[in-house]
Design a protein around this motif. Sequence first.
Motif, PDB file in Angstrom:
ATOM      1  N   ASP A   1       0.833  -1.210   0.000  1.00  0.00           N
ATOM      2  CA  ASP A   1       0.000   0.000   0.000  1.00  0.00           C
ATOM      3  C   ASP A   1       0.867   1.261   0.000  1.00  0.00           C
ATOM      4  O   ASP A   1       0.615   2.200  -0.757  1.00  0.00           O
ATOM      5  CB  ASP A   1      -0.927   0.005   1.219  1.00  0.00           C
ATOM      6  CG  ASP A   1      -2.019  -1.040   1.135  1.00  0.00           C
ATOM      7  OD1 ASP A   1      -2.272  -1.519   0.011  1.00  0.00           O
ATOM      8  OD2 ASP A   1      -2.600  -1.372   2.177  1.00  0.00           O
ATOM      9  N   VAL A   2       1.884   1.266   0.842  1.00  0.00           N
ATOM     10  CA  VAL A   2       2.764   2.432   0.921  1.00  0.00           C
ATOM     11  C   VAL A   2       3.517   2.618  -0.400  1.00  0.00           C
ATOM     12  O   VAL A   2       3.639   3.740  -0.905  1.00  0.00           O
ATOM     13  CB  VAL A   2       3.744   2.277   2.110  1.00  0.00           C
ATOM     14  CG1 VAL A   2       4.841   3.324   2.048  1.00  0.00           C
ATOM     15  CG2 VAL A   2       2.997   2.362   3.419  1.00  0.00           C
ATOM     16  N   LEU A   3       4.007   1.521  -0.978  1.00  0.00           N
ATOM     17  CA  LEU A   3       4.739   1.625  -2.242  1.00  0.00           C
ATOM     18  C   LEU A   3       3.843   2.115  -3.378  1.00  0.00           C
ATOM     19  O   LEU A   3       4.280   2.908  -4.219  1.00  0.00           O
ATOM     20  CB  LEU A   3       5.362   0.284  -2.601  1.00  0.00           C
ATOM     21  CG  LEU A   3       6.590  -0.099  -1.787  1.00  0.00           C
ATOM     22  CD1 LEU A   3       7.049  -1.500  -2.160  1.00  0.00           C
ATOM     23  CD2 LEU A   3       7.698   0.881  -1.980  1.00  0.00           C
ATOM     24  N   SER A   4       2.599   1.650  -3.427  1.00  0.00           N
ATOM     25  CA  SER A   4       1.711   2.109  -4.501  1.00  0.00           C
ATOM     26  C   SER A   4       1.400   3.593  -4.349  1.00  0.00           C
ATOM     27  O   SER A   4       1.356   4.329  -5.338  1.00  0.00           O
ATOM     28  CB  SER A   4       0.434   1.266  -4.538  1.00  0.00           C
ATOM     29  OG  SER A   4      -0.289   1.429  -3.336  1.00  0.00           O
ATOM     30  N   VAL A   5       1.206   4.062  -3.144  1.00  0.00           N
ATOM     31  CA  VAL A   5       0.970   5.489  -2.924  1.00  0.00           C
ATOM     32  C   VAL A   5       2.203   6.294  -3.337  1.00  0.00           C
ATOM     33  O   VAL A   5       2.093   7.345  -3.972  1.00  0.00           O
ATOM     34  CB  VAL A   5       0.598   5.754  -1.442  1.00  0.00           C
ATOM     35  CG1 VAL A   5       0.636   7.233  -1.114  1.00  0.00           C
ATOM     36  CG2 VAL A   5      -0.767   5.182  -1.134  1.00  0.00           C
ATOM     37  N   LEU A   6       3.386   5.785  -3.015  1.00  0.00           N
ATOM     38  CA  LEU A   6       4.621   6.464  -3.396  1.00  0.00           C
ATOM     39  C   LEU A   6       4.781   6.534  -4.915  1.00  0.00           C
ATOM     40  O   LEU A   6       5.163   7.576  -5.456  1.00  0.00           O
ATOM     41  CB  LEU A   6       5.808   5.690  -2.822  1.00  0.00           C
ATOM     42  CG  LEU A   6       6.636   6.414  -1.772  1.00  0.00           C
ATOM     43  CD1 LEU A   6       7.526   5.445  -1.062  1.00  0.00           C
ATOM     44  CD2 LEU A   6       7.374   7.556  -2.323  1.00  0.00           C
ATOM     45  N   VAL A   7       4.470   5.447  -5.608  1.00  0.00           N
ATOM     46  CA  VAL A   7       4.593   5.435  -7.065  1.00  0.00           C
ATOM     47  C   VAL A   7       3.626   6.429  -7.695  1.00  0.00           C
ATOM     48  O   VAL A   7       3.995   7.194  -8.584  1.00  0.00           O
ATOM     49  CB  VAL A   7       4.362   4.004  -7.609  1.00  0.00           C
ATOM     50  CG1 VAL A   7       4.154   4.012  -9.110  1.00  0.00           C
ATOM     51  CG2 VAL A   7       5.530   3.117  -7.246  1.00  0.00           C
ATOM     52  N   PHE A   8       2.388   6.436  -7.242  1.00  0.00           N
ATOM     53  CA  PHE A   8       1.427   7.395  -7.793  1.00  0.00           C
ATOM     54  C   PHE A   8       1.840   8.833  -7.510  1.00  0.00           C
ATOM     55  O   PHE A   8       1.709   9.711  -8.358  1.00  0.00           O
ATOM     56  CB  PHE A   8       0.017   7.139  -7.243  1.00  0.00           C
ATOM     57  CG  PHE A   8      -0.640   5.940  -7.850  1.00  0.00           C
ATOM     58  CD1 PHE A   8      -0.810   5.848  -9.222  1.00  0.00           C
ATOM     59  CD2 PHE A   8      -1.080   4.900  -7.064  1.00  0.00           C
ATOM     60  CE1 PHE A   8      -1.401   4.744  -9.789  1.00  0.00           C
ATOM     61  CE2 PHE A   8      -1.673   3.788  -7.622  1.00  0.00           C
ATOM     62  CZ  PHE A   8      -1.844   3.704  -8.988  1.00  0.00           C
ATOM     63  N   PHE A   9       2.364   9.093  -6.322  1.00  0.00           N
ATOM     64  CA  PHE A   9       2.827  10.439  -5.981  1.00  0.00           C
ATOM     65  C   PHE A   9       3.957  10.870  -6.906  1.00  0.00           C
ATOM     66  O   PHE A   9       3.947  11.978  -7.452  1.00  0.00           O
ATOM     67  CB  PHE A   9       3.287  10.462  -4.518  1.00  0.00           C
ATOM     68  CG  PHE A   9       3.864  11.768  -4.088  1.00  0.00           C
ATOM     69  CD1 PHE A   9       3.047  12.833  -3.750  1.00  0.00           C
ATOM     70  CD2 PHE A   9       5.239  11.944  -4.032  1.00  0.00           C
ATOM     71  CE1 PHE A   9       3.578  14.045  -3.361  1.00  0.00           C
ATOM     72  CE2 PHE A   9       5.790  13.146  -3.646  1.00  0.00           C
ATOM     73  CZ  PHE A   9       4.945  14.197  -3.310  1.00  0.00           C
TER      74      PHE A   9
ATOM     75  N   PHE B   1       5.317  14.241 -14.011  1.00  0.00           N
ATOM     76  CA  PHE B   1       4.744  14.600 -15.305  1.00  0.00           C
ATOM     77  C   PHE B   1       3.816  15.799 -15.243  1.00  0.00           C
ATOM     78  O   PHE B   1       3.341  16.259 -16.249  1.00  0.00           O
ATOM     79  CB  PHE B   1       3.974  13.412 -15.894  1.00  0.00           C
ATOM     80  CG  PHE B   1       4.864  12.264 -16.227  1.00  0.00           C
ATOM     81  CD1 PHE B   1       5.900  12.416 -17.121  1.00  0.00           C
ATOM     82  CD2 PHE B   1       4.693  11.040 -15.625  1.00  0.00           C
ATOM     83  CE1 PHE B   1       6.734  11.360 -17.435  1.00  0.00           C
ATOM     84  CE2 PHE B   1       5.519   9.979 -15.933  1.00  0.00           C
ATOM     85  CZ  PHE B   1       6.541  10.145 -16.830  1.00  0.00           C
ATOM     86  N   ASN B   2       3.575  16.309 -14.093  1.00  0.00           N
ATOM     87  CA  ASN B   2       2.643  17.411 -13.949  1.00  0.00           C
ATOM     88  C   ASN B   2       3.410  18.663 -13.545  1.00  0.00           C
ATOM     89  O   ASN B   2       4.138  18.657 -12.579  1.00  0.00           O
ATOM     90  CB  ASN B   2       1.586  17.058 -12.896  1.00  0.00           C
ATOM     91  CG  ASN B   2       0.332  17.878 -13.082  1.00  0.00           C
ATOM     92  OD1 ASN B   2       0.189  18.570 -14.070  1.00  0.00           O
ATOM     93  ND2 ASN B   2      -0.559  17.785 -12.129  1.00  0.00           N
ATOM     94  N   GLY B   3       3.232  19.724 -14.272  1.00  0.00           N
ATOM     95  CA  GLY B   3       3.890  20.980 -13.925  1.00  0.00           C
ATOM     96  C   GLY B   3       4.981  21.331 -14.913  1.00  0.00           C
ATOM     97  O   GLY B   3       5.465  20.507 -15.665  1.00  0.00           O
ATOM     98  N   ASP B   4       5.368  22.591 -14.913  1.00  0.00           N
ATOM     99  CA  ASP B   4       6.403  23.082 -15.820  1.00  0.00           C
ATOM    100  C   ASP B   4       7.771  22.811 -15.237  1.00  0.00           C
ATOM    101  O   ASP B   4       8.001  22.912 -14.037  1.00  0.00           O
ATOM    102  CB  ASP B   4       6.243  24.593 -16.039  1.00  0.00           C
ATOM    103  CG  ASP B   4       4.981  24.916 -16.812  1.00  0.00           C
ATOM    104  OD1 ASP B   4       4.530  24.045 -17.582  1.00  0.00           O
ATOM    105  OD2 ASP B   4       4.454  26.026 -16.635  1.00  0.00           O
TER     106      ASP B   4
END
Length: 165
Positions: free
Chosen positions: A28-36, A42-45
């Motif tokens: 669970d912690v690893l999946s949250v880290l990957v999504f973060f 990929f988001n932001g300039d």
Amino acid sequence: MRESRRLKRLQRNNNRRQAFLNLIPMLDVLSVLVFFLLFHSFNGDMPEQRLALPTSVVETKPRGTVVVSVTPETVVVQGQTVARTADLYDDRVATVHEVTERLELIEKNISETRTKPVAENETREVTLLADKAIPFKVLKKIMTSCTASGYGKISLAVIQKASHA
């Protein structure tokens, strides 16, 4: 000596407890880290995209040099193949006449397009790019050919190692 009920219960509980790793909370912690990380990478300039670099005016023009490349197969002078490298391993060959001829042809073409006369103390330059597997005796023959053609400055291109300070 007779064992008490309490001692038997403690031994039974200790036998049941084995060290094991519960993987579900860790996943669970690893999946949250990957999504973060995916979201924020990929988001932001990127800061480099918002930079406006200044323009520059060059005071001195870069020096034009003739490039001689030596690969394990061929010798290339200013983009034109002039000799096979295997032929240069012969110790009876002191200079490479093909390199000398090509350099003289290049100098002739340059002098025809030049507008101002060449100063006597002006030396012509050659940059020598050679594979690290080429023996120095082959490079020496090519450098001798370059100096015979009037190219006094010879630069040997290398990859600079990081300094260990």
